[in-house]
Motif scaffolding. Structure first.
Motif, PDB file in Angstrom:
ATOM      1  N   CYS A 225     -14.883 -16.317  73.876  1.00 18.63           N
ATOM      2  CA  CYS A 225     -15.315 -17.583  74.456  1.00 18.63           C
ATOM      3  C   CYS A 225     -14.956 -18.738  73.529  1.00 18.63           C
ATOM      4  CB  CYS A 225     -16.826 -17.560  74.707  1.00 18.63           C
ATOM      5  SG  CYS A 225     -17.425 -18.998  75.604  1.00 18.63           S
TER       6      CYS A 225
ATOM      7  N   ALA B 211     -14.200 -23.288  73.819  1.00 18.37           N
ATOM      8  CA  ALA B 211     -14.867 -24.442  74.404  1.00 18.37           C
ATOM      9  C   ALA B 211     -13.874 -25.579  74.631  1.00 18.37           C
ATOM     10  CB  ALA B 211     -16.012 -24.904  73.510  1.00 18.37           C
TER      11      ALA B 211
ATOM     12  N   PRO C 204     -17.694 -24.050  78.126  1.00 17.90           N
ATOM     13  CA  PRO C 204     -17.149 -22.775  77.648  1.00 17.90           C
ATOM     14  C   PRO C 204     -15.916 -22.367  78.438  1.00 17.90           C
ATOM     15  CG  PRO C 204     -19.514 -22.629  78.062  1.00 17.90           C
ATOM     16  CD  PRO C 204     -19.035 -23.897  78.698  1.00 17.90           C
TER      17      PRO C 204
ATOM     18  N   VAL D 242     -13.426 -18.889  78.763  1.00 20.23           N
ATOM     19  CA  VAL D 242     -13.178 -17.503  78.392  1.00 20.23           C
ATOM     20  C   VAL D 242     -11.674 -17.252  78.389  1.00 20.23           C
ATOM     21  CG1 VAL D 242     -13.526 -15.081  79.004  1.00 20.23           C
ATOM     22  CG2 VAL D 242     -15.388 -16.726  79.315  1.00 20.23           C
ATOM     23  N   TYR D 243     -11.185 -16.676  77.289  1.00 27.74           N
ATOM     24  CA  TYR D 243      -9.771 -16.339  77.186  1.00 27.74           C
ATOM     25  C   TYR D 243      -9.649 -15.023  76.413  1.00 27.74           C
ATOM     26  CZ  TYR D 243     -10.086 -18.093  72.380  1.00 27.74           C
ATOM     27  OH  TYR D 243     -10.448 -18.292  71.071  1.00 27.74           O
TER      28      TYR D 243
END
Length: 264
Positions: A69, A71, A89, A91-92
């Motif tokens: 996570c 930002a 946030p 997610v990658y």
């Protein structure tokens, strides 16, 4: 120790002449296997520790792409509690190194000073599955470096390039000569994962005997009911004689450190 490679040359860290090895300490519980490793690594540049268990896998040990996570600082949202705004946030996926990979990186940073990877309870996990192809690296030359190099995935190769271990992604991976791998095996527990011969032969093995310790001389234990206190080492010896007589199995005995003394 949070030392960098540049600091090692001017530090007081000793560099043992013994090359890196794979060494398993085995014996009943309480014999001092972990303490022996602590003594062995007291002057090492760094020590990384892990413990195998049934849910432990190759991705935990070597590494894998995982969701993480981040930002977005240009956009905010209200946090879950509703008390404040936070960066949005995102997610990658990113490569998360396992403890073996981090130990290899640390060994390269140590500029020849010894680094240890300690694996507690080695046989509580499926060693063949956890090590996977990296088991090939356990074959070492006389100077402690892996005898055979390993082709790694592009993601692992890219991480090793970023950390300075590789110059290019296509290089082969070796265990550095200054990386020691220590492990413990509790021989008292039978219902654990078996270790096959191909894995066993790549390790040196040292038995930790069930003996007394000078540090425990004079330590007593309360007998209860107004009975006089018992000498702890004498009690352990008598208990182990009983265990051996009833089980005919030396591995079921206990070591003198099975229970720690409190205030003598």
């Amino acid at each position: 120790p949070a030392q960098t490679a540049g600091q090692v040359a001017s530090s007081a860290v000793s560099v043992p002449t013994k090359p890196g090895e794979n060494l398993i300490f085995f014996g009943p519980p309480g014999t001092g296997k972990s303490f022996r490793i602590k003594e062995e690594t007291a002057e090492f540049f760094d020590v990384l520790m892990t413990a195998f268990h049934p849910e432990y896998g190759y991705s935990d040990f070597v590494g894998a792409y995982k969701p993480v996570c981040g930002a977005d600082a240009t956009s905010t949202i209200r946090d879950f509690s509703g008390a404040r705004d936070i960066d949005r946030p995102i997610v990658y996926y990113a490569f998360e190194p396992g403890v073996l990979t981090r130990a290899i990186v640390r060994a390269h940073e140590a500029a020849g000073a010894p680094v240890a990877l300690v694996i507690d309870e080695l046989n509580r996990g499926d060693c063949a599955a956890i090590f996977g192809d990296t088991m090939q690296l356990l074959d070492r030359t006389e100077n402690g470096r892996s005898e055979y190099g390993l082709d790694v995935t592009a993601s692992l190769g890219a991480f090793l390039v970023d950390t300075g271990v590789f110059e290019t992604i296509g290089e082969k991976l070796f265990l550095p000569a200054n990386l020691h791998i220590f492990a413990t095996i509790n021989t008292s527990d039978q219902a654990l994962y078996p270790i096959d011969s191909a894995f066993k032969r790549r390790w040196n093995w040292e038995a930790i005997p069930v003996t007394g310790s000078a540090d425990l001389e004079g330590v007593t234990m309360a007998a209860g009911g107004g009975a006089p206190e018992l000498d702890w080492l004498d009690f352990v010896e008598r208990l182990n004689d009983t265990i051996l007589r009833h089980t005919e199995n030396e591995d079921k005995r206990i070591g003198p450190w099975f229970i720690k003394a409190v205030d003598g």
